[in-house]
Design a protein around this motif. Structure first.
Motif, PDB file in Angstrom:
ATOM      1  N   ASN A 112      54.986  34.098  12.446  1.00  0.00           N
ATOM      2  CA  ASN A 112      54.062  33.108  12.982  1.00  0.00           C
ATOM      3  C   ASN A 112      54.780  31.774  13.108  1.00  0.00           C
ATOM      4  OD1 ASN A 112      51.745  31.355  13.349  1.00  0.00           O
ATOM      5  ND2 ASN A 112      50.570  33.128  12.696  1.00  0.00           N
ATOM      6  N   GLY A 167      53.422  28.917  12.753  1.00  0.00           N
ATOM      7  CA  GLY A 167      52.919  27.905  11.826  1.00  0.00           C
ATOM      8  C   GLY A 167      51.521  28.213  11.345  1.00  0.00           C
ATOM      9  N   ARG A 195      54.141  37.957  21.220  1.00  0.00           N
ATOM     10  CA  ARG A 195      54.750  38.702  20.109  1.00  0.00           C
ATOM     11  C   ARG A 195      55.116  40.136  20.453  1.00  0.00           C
ATOM     12  NH1 ARG A 195      49.178  39.038  16.475  1.00  0.00           N
ATOM     13  NH2 ARG A 195      47.874  38.877  18.329  1.00  0.00           N
ATOM     14  N   THR A 215      49.153  40.393  12.368  1.00  0.00           N
ATOM     15  CA  THR A 215      48.802  41.166  13.553  1.00  0.00           C
ATOM     16  C   THR A 215      47.851  42.301  13.209  1.00  0.00           C
ATOM     17  OG1 THR A 215      50.868  40.608  14.639  1.00  0.00           O
ATOM     18  CG2 THR A 215      49.751  42.597  15.399  1.00  0.00           C
ATOM     19  N   THR A 216      46.727  42.318  13.925  1.00  0.00           N
ATOM     20  CA  THR A 216      45.710  43.330  13.665  1.00  0.00           C
ATOM     21  C   THR A 216      46.141  44.687  14.197  1.00  0.00           C
ATOM     22  OG1 THR A 216      44.043  41.624  13.848  1.00  0.00           O
ATOM     23  CG2 THR A 216      43.285  43.900  13.995  1.00  0.00           C
ATOM     24  N   THR A 245      44.814  37.512  21.404  1.00  0.00           N
ATOM     25  CA  THR A 245      44.407  37.951  20.072  1.00  0.00           C
ATOM     26  C   THR A 245      43.236  38.930  20.174  1.00  0.00           C
ATOM     27  OG1 THR A 245      42.848  36.124  19.917  1.00  0.00           O
ATOM     28  CG2 THR A 245      45.025  35.755  19.004  1.00  0.00           C
ATOM     29  N   THR A 296      40.806  38.401  18.383  1.00  0.00           N
ATOM     30  CA  THR A 296      39.755  37.405  18.243  1.00  0.00           C
ATOM     31  C   THR A 296      39.020  37.137  19.553  1.00  0.00           C
ATOM     32  OG1 THR A 296      41.415  36.362  16.844  1.00  0.00           O
ATOM     33  CG2 THR A 296      39.400  35.149  17.237  1.00  0.00           C
ATOM     34  N   GLY A 355      42.908  32.743   8.535  1.00  0.00           N
ATOM     35  CA  GLY A 355      43.415  31.709   9.434  1.00  0.00           C
ATOM     36  C   GLY A 355      42.503  30.501   9.465  1.00  0.00           C
TER      37      GLY A 355
HETATM   38  N1  LIG Z   1      44.873  39.044  13.915  1.00  0.00           N
HETATM   39  C1  LIG Z   1      44.652  38.637  15.263  1.00  0.00           C
HETATM   40  C2  LIG Z   1      44.914  37.155  15.474  1.00  0.00           C
HETATM   41  C3  LIG Z   1      46.289  36.731  15.105  1.00  0.00           C
HETATM   42  C4  LIG Z   1      46.584  35.274  15.495  1.00  0.00           C
HETATM   43  O1  LIG Z   1      47.405  34.999  16.350  1.00  0.00           O
HETATM   44  N2  LIG Z   1      45.928  34.316  14.866  1.00  0.00           N
HETATM   45  C5  LIG Z   1      46.125  32.932  15.200  1.00  0.00           C
HETATM   46  C6  LIG Z   1      45.039  32.085  14.628  1.00  0.00           C
HETATM   47  S1  LIG Z   1      44.959  32.163  12.871  1.00  0.00           S
HETATM   48  C7  LIG Z   1      47.466  32.432  14.732  1.00  0.00           C
HETATM   49  O2  LIG Z   1      48.050  33.008  13.842  1.00  0.00           O
HETATM   50  N3  LIG Z   1      47.990  31.367  15.335  1.00  0.00           N
HETATM   51  C8  LIG Z   1      49.167  30.701  14.875  1.00  0.00           C
HETATM   52  C9  LIG Z   1      50.068  30.247  15.996  1.00  0.00           C
HETATM   53  O3  LIG Z   1      50.001  30.790  17.094  1.00  0.00           O
HETATM   54  O4  LIG Z   1      50.842  29.327  15.747  1.00  0.00           O
HETATM   55  C10 LIG Z   1      45.500  39.479  16.186  1.00  0.00           C
HETATM   56  O5  LIG Z   1      46.394  40.181  15.709  1.00  0.00           O
HETATM   57  O6  LIG Z   1      45.273  39.452  17.393  1.00  0.00           O
END
Ligand SMILES: N[C@@H](CCC(=O)N[C@@H](CS)C(=O)NCC(=O)O)C(=O)O
Lengths: 399, 338
Positions: B40, B42, B87, B103-104, B153, B155, B199
């Motif tokens: 990630n 951040g 990703r 990652t889900t 995502t 989400t 998150g």
């Molecule tokens: N678990 C979900 C969401 C993962 C995700 O990207 N979450 C965001 C919001 S918590 C994140 O990590 N963002 C951080 C970034 O892009 O810097 C997925 O795998 O699709």
């Protein structure tokens, strides 16, 4: 000396073996190059397919008809997360790209011409302001500017509860600009018809007036006739009583405003950024174009008694256009391509929607990227073509 | 920008050659001398670099654990920050050897995207955050709300489903990175912000006034987060999977960073097999006998990783909940080493 020349002429074209003939060689080299390129493309495509299969990654265009499942904030055509496909999402993204590009090009051209002319003004203050604008804008990365505009737009506007409100039907807040949209119950077609008639009529009148002026020197009130057509005809439709319009008014809800037309802050930020940025470049193109017209032309026009405005409009700009159009075309192409930075401010353009979410969800990078590249290429080629046609019409007509 | 993205993606797709043709990820990593780990960019608690470029987080520690198992050195990791939407392309193309980025695990990602999920290192679910001043107590009151969400995502998809299932209207505003998403939410562009519950807690810390925001009680989805690898390399798949199981087993057997050397003397056959004092289980994986010792010695067991990054030892203070061991009422469970 003359003897030697004579003998060469007698010998006729030198007979060389085809291997040494530069023409044959050139063709052979080109054929070879084409073969190599074709092979590379083939090998790359083959390779990608084999590897995609080995990794069990889906390929092909079957995804086009699969339900998208995600929402898009601005849709010019019918779209819903649960009922629309990735294919529809593609069209939504493409239309959003075209919308911001077309409006951006029109506004950037107007602003660019104004600034370009302002830099040649006799008023020192105007010159300085215009020069300052161009220097600042040209020297900052566009991405940064977009983020600036987006924050500026969001920060400058109040939230829903304290929206600017004009007559209870137009609202402005940090969710966007909302105004009523007309819904035609009947007579809508009549109105559109009237507008088309006005358009065709005004163009015809213009052509007729132009011809007459060339023949007789008499000027016709083109502007007034155009205005009369565009206002008068719709007014006639209105008075005929055939027209029945209702308005969908934006209404404040608990969280948001529903109904009417909605202009998103993301769209406004992107548009402002693109217009401000591209106009700075266009102004330089315009300035160069005007300076390329020799001073004698202005002096001659002045000597004939033309005032400054008509001199610029009738003598300088038409000649400058020939210098301006080719670089102007590349600015238009730049604006369109730069609109893909939309992703930074959350505007759902083609890149954000298609090479963003759709690519992520399908994992089909090769197909999605290939389609996107083809689309940008097509837009660019069409723009260039249109500008080339325009350019050839503006070119000096030799008599 | 567009050109960069497209060239990158296309090159990436063609570059599959290098990645997939040599299904020998372990050898590639060994000869490269460093593990490329998709992380990630951040997200406090999961993957976050500090000003000096030191990475911390639950996911980050998983990368370290893999590197420790291979190199006996947890620093042999190059962290590649990836946005949610880029990703998978990075993993597919061989840019990274493993993706550990909250990652889900979903069926389409596990199949048509060409990934293999190796386990669940954090059981999560999607939630909502709103401003306290809106006086909203439940996600079911969000009819007509504008919701900020990150693109690429699960989400994004759950959000649309949830609103439709509950016959509510929705205005989605989508951004490419978490940074842009939270900034827009903070600036009042949206009424609610949605993402994985874990998150939400860490993004809340980034808002101007964290205390003005509240997380709503509803959890609207299952988000089993876990590491993933490319299809087509069973050995590498096994290694990443068993690093996770080793961490869980270690916690279950009470083996910690502090006592792992002590435990080498243990007579418990389970402990002996895990730590390699008996059998050749590490070699079967293509690693060394002491692979699990290396992991625990450098990064600790699952419980230690959890507490340090997202639990009581961190600003997030998330309770173990579903992530407790199966023996303590949670879901974390690992097959035996034998
Ligand atoms: N678990 C979900 C969401 C993962 C995700 O990207 N979450 C965001 C919001 S918590 C994140 O990590 N963002 C951080 C970034 O892009 O810097 C997925 O795998 O699709």
């Amino acid at each position: 000396m003359s003897v030697a020349q004579e003998s060469i002429r007698d010998a006729g074209p030198p007979k060389v073996s085809p291997i040494r003939d530069p023409k044959v060689r050139a063709i052979a080299y080109q054929a070879l190059l084409c073969l190599i390129v074709a092979f590379l493309v083939y090998a790359a495509a083959r390779n990608a397919i084999v590897n995609l299969e080995r990794a069990h990654i889906a390929s092909g265009f079957g995804f086009w008809d699969v339900t998208a499942g995600f929402d898009i904030s601005q849709t010019l055509i019918e779209y819903s997360a649960q009922a629309s496909t990735y294919g529809t999402a593609f069209w939504v993204g493409l239309l959003n790209t075209l919308l911001v590009s077309v409006i951006g090009i029109v506004l950037a051209t107007i602003l660019g011409f104004l600034v370009g002319v302002a830099r040649l003004s006799r008023n020192l203050l105007v010159v300085r302001i215009a020069a300052g604008y161009v220097e600042v804008i040209r020297n900052l990365p566009l991405l940064l500017q977009l983020l600036f505009w987006y924050n500026a737009v969001l920060k400058a506007l109040p939230d829903l509860r304290s929206s600017y409100d004009i007559g209870g039907s137009i609202f402005l807040n940090n969710r966007g600009l909302f105004f009523p949209s007309p819904i035609f119950h009947s007579g809508g077609k009549l109105l559109v018809g009237a507008l088309i008639v006005a358009l065709v009529g005004s163009i015809a009148f213009r052509i007729w007036a132009h011809k007459r002026q060339e023949r007789t020197g008499q000027q016709a009130p083109v502007l007034w006739v155009t205005l009369a057509l565009f206002i008068g005809l719709p007014l006639l439709v209105l008075l005929s009583g055939e027209l029945s319009v209702a308005f969908s008014y934006p209404e404040k809800g608990r969280f948001n405003i529903r109904g009417g037309v909605e202009v998103l802050p993301e769209f406004v930020a992107l548009l402002l950024g693109l217009v401000a940025y591209t106009a700075a470049f266009i102004s330089e193109v315009v300035r160069a174009g005007i300076l390329a017209v020799s001073k004698g032309q202005t002096e001659a026009a002045n000597a004939l008694g033309l005032r400054q405005g008509p001199t610029l409009r009738l003598v300088v700009i038409p000649q400058a256009m020939r210098v301006i159009i080719p670089p102007l075309t590349s600015q238009y192409l730049n604006l369109t391509k730069n609109s893909s930075l939309a992703v930074a401010v959350g505007y759902p353009d083609l890149v954000q929607v298609f090479t963003g979410t759709v690519l992520n969800q399908t994992g089909q990078a090769v197909e999605v990227v290939a389609i996107t590249m083809a689309v940008y290429l097509t837009i660019s080629l069409v723009t260039s073509f249109a500008m080339n046609v325009f350019n050839s019409r503006m070119a000096i007509v030799e008599r | 920008m567009k050109r960069v993205i497209t060239t990158f993606a296309l090159a990436a797709a063609f570059g599959l050659t290098a990645a997939a043709a040599s299904a020998q990820t372990l050898n590639t990593v060994k000869s490269r001398g460093i593990l490329n780990c998709g992380s990630n960019a951040g997200l406090a608690g999961f993957g976050l670099p500090d000003a000096q470029g030191n990475w911390t987080g639950l996911d980050v520690d998983y990368c370290r654990a893999i590197a420790a198992a291979i190199f006996d050195d947890p620093t042999k990791v190059k962290f590649v920050p990836l946005t949610a939407k880029d990703r998978f392309t990075s993993l597919q193309s061989g840019d990274v050897d493993v993706l550990v980025r909250n990652t889900t695990w979903t069926s389409s990602r596990d199949t048509s995207l060409g990934l293999n999920f190796t386990g669940v290192n954090y059981y999560d679910g999607q939630g909502f955050m709103v401003r306290k001043s809106l006086k909203v107590n439940s996600a079911l009151e969000l009819n007509d709300a504008a919701v900020c969400v990150q693109q690429g995502t699960t989400t994004e998809l759950n959000l649309a489903d949830y609103f439709r299932a509950n016959k509510m209207k929705l205005k989605t505003v989508t951004f490419a990175s978490a940074d842009e998403t939270t900034k827009a939410y903070d600036a009042g562009r949206c009424d609610a912000f949605t993402t994985d519950a874990s998150g939400l807690y860490s993004e809340r810390l980034r808002l101007a006034k964290p205390d003005d925001h509240v997380v709503l009680p509803e959890i609207i989805s299952k988000e089993p987060l876990g590491p993933s690898v490319r299809h087509g390399d069973d050995q590498w798949f096994d290694i990443v999977k068993w690093v996770h199981f080793a961490l869980i087993n270690a916690e279950e057997m009470g083996i910690t960073k502090a006592n792992v050397n002590e435990m080498l003397k243990s007579e418990n056959p389970d402990v002996k097999r895990l730590l390699g004092t008996e059998g050749a289980y590490g070699e079967q994986l293509g690693l060394t006998k002491d692979w699990a010792v290396r992991i625990i010695k450098h990064v600790g067991n699952y419980g230690e990783i959890f507490e340090r990054n997202v639990g009581q030892g961190s600003p997030l203070k998330i309770a173990r909940g579903l992530n407790a061991l199966w023996t303590k009422g949670g879901l974390q469970y690992a097959p035996p080493v034998r």
